[in-house]
Motif scaffolding. Structure first.
Motif, PDB file in Angstrom:
ATOM      1  N   ARG A  72       0.829  -1.209   0.000  1.00 18.89           N
ATOM      2  CA  ARG A  72       0.000   0.000   0.000  1.00 18.89           C
ATOM      3  C   ARG A  72       0.865   1.261   0.000  1.00 18.89           C
ATOM      4  NH1 ARG A  72      -4.205  -0.792   4.700  1.00 18.89           N
ATOM      5  NH2 ARG A  72      -4.821   1.295   4.030  1.00 18.89           N
ATOM      6  N   MET A  73       1.974   1.224   0.754  1.00 20.69           N
ATOM      7  CA  MET A  73       2.872   2.372   0.799  1.00 20.69           C
ATOM      8  C   MET A  73       3.521   2.598  -0.579  1.00 20.69           C
ATOM      9  SD  MET A  73       6.136   3.091   3.235  1.00 20.69           S
ATOM     10  CE  MET A  73       7.185   1.965   2.343  1.00 20.69           C
ATOM     11  N   GLU A  74       3.933   1.529  -1.226  1.00 22.14           N
ATOM     12  CA  GLU A  74       4.522   1.659  -2.563  1.00 22.14           C
ATOM     13  C   GLU A  74       3.497   2.237  -3.539  1.00 22.14           C
ATOM     14  OE1 GLU A  74       7.654   1.255  -3.606  1.00 22.14           O
ATOM     15  OE2 GLU A  74       8.198   0.842  -1.517  1.00 22.14           O
ATOM     16  N   ASN A  75       2.245   1.813  -3.397  1.00 24.41           N
ATOM     17  CA  ASN A  75       1.197   2.359  -4.273  1.00 24.41           C
ATOM     18  C   ASN A  75       1.027   3.863  -4.023  1.00 24.41           C
ATOM     19  OD1 ASN A  75       0.696  -0.098  -5.462  1.00 24.41           O
ATOM     20  ND2 ASN A  75      -1.054  -0.582  -4.146  1.00 24.41           N
ATOM     21  N   LEU A  76       1.062   4.240  -2.740  1.00 25.85           N
ATOM     22  CA  LEU A  76       0.941   5.664  -2.419  1.00 25.85           C
ATOM     23  C   LEU A  76       2.131   6.455  -2.956  1.00 25.85           C
ATOM     24  CD1 LEU A  76      -0.453   5.658   1.221  1.00 25.85           C
ATOM     25  CD2 LEU A  76      -1.599   6.489  -0.825  1.00 25.85           C
ATOM     26  N   LYS A  77       3.336   5.888  -2.843  1.00 20.57           N
ATOM     27  CA  LYS A  77       4.515   6.566  -3.374  1.00 20.57           C
ATOM     28  C   LYS A  77       4.386   6.740  -4.884  1.00 20.57           C
ATOM     29  CE  LYS A  77       8.095   5.228  -0.077  1.00 20.57           C
ATOM     30  NZ  LYS A  77       9.333   4.441   0.110  1.00 20.57           N
ATOM     31  N   THR A  78       3.913   5.715  -5.546  1.00 18.35           N
ATOM     32  CA  THR A  78       3.749   5.797  -6.996  1.00 18.35           C
ATOM     33  C   THR A  78       2.716   6.869  -7.354  1.00 18.35           C
ATOM     34  OG1 THR A  78       4.255   3.446  -7.174  1.00 18.35           O
ATOM     35  CG2 THR A  78       3.173   4.463  -9.065  1.00 18.35           C
ATOM     36  N   LYS A  79       1.608   6.903  -6.636  1.00 16.63           N
ATOM     37  CA  LYS A  79       0.573   7.896  -6.910  1.00 16.63           C
ATOM     38  C   LYS A  79       1.098   9.310  -6.660  1.00 16.63           C
ATOM     39  CE  LYS A  79      -3.445   4.996  -6.002  1.00 16.63           C
ATOM     40  NZ  LYS A  79      -4.600   4.763  -5.130  1.00 16.63           N
ATOM     41  N   MET A  80       1.868   9.472  -5.562  1.00 15.08           N
ATOM     42  CA  MET A  80       2.414  10.796  -5.262  1.00 15.08           C
ATOM     43  C   MET A  80       3.436  11.218  -6.322  1.00 15.08           C
ATOM     44  SD  MET A  80       2.791  10.947  -1.146  1.00 15.08           S
ATOM     45  CE  MET A  80       3.383  12.607  -1.208  1.00 15.08           C
ATOM     46  N   ALA A  81       4.239  10.256  -6.762  1.00 13.76           N
ATOM     47  CA  ALA A  81       5.218  10.584  -7.802  1.00 13.76           C
ATOM     48  C   ALA A  81       4.513  10.993  -9.091  1.00 13.76           C
ATOM     49  CB  ALA A  81       6.139   9.384  -8.045  1.00 13.76           C
TER      50      ALA A  81
END
Length: 86
Positions: A72-81
């Motif tokens: 979930r954190m990686e998904n959030l990082k991807t979305k933020m990027a």
């Protein structure tokens, strides 16, 4: 005299047999103590195995939760990027 001598031998035989029984008991006592200690150790090992299984199950559950949080954190990082790039 023969009766006194016979009684003396009888008393000596009883004392000898009593001493023999006492020696046998002294020899068997450590063995019995050891059996009790071994049984206690077996009980402790069973309890430790049970506790270990319980802890492993809990750790597996927590590991799955941690893996899910990482995804979930990686998904959030991807979305933020992606958000910051546009």
């Amino acid at each position: 005299m023969e009766e006194a001598q016979f009684l003396g031998y009888l008393v000596m035989a009883i004392i000898t047999l009593g001493g023999f029984v006492a020696v046998i008991q002294k020899i068997n006592q450590p063995i019995n103590d050891l059996r009790l200690v071994v049984q206690e150790l077996k009980d402790c090992i069973v309890a430790l195995r049970s506790d270990n299984e319980t802890q492993n199950k809990r750790l597996d559950e927590h590991g799955k939760e941690i893996d899910d949080l990482k995804v979930r954190m990686e998904n959030l990082k991807t979305k933020m990027a992606m958000y910051h790039e546009h």
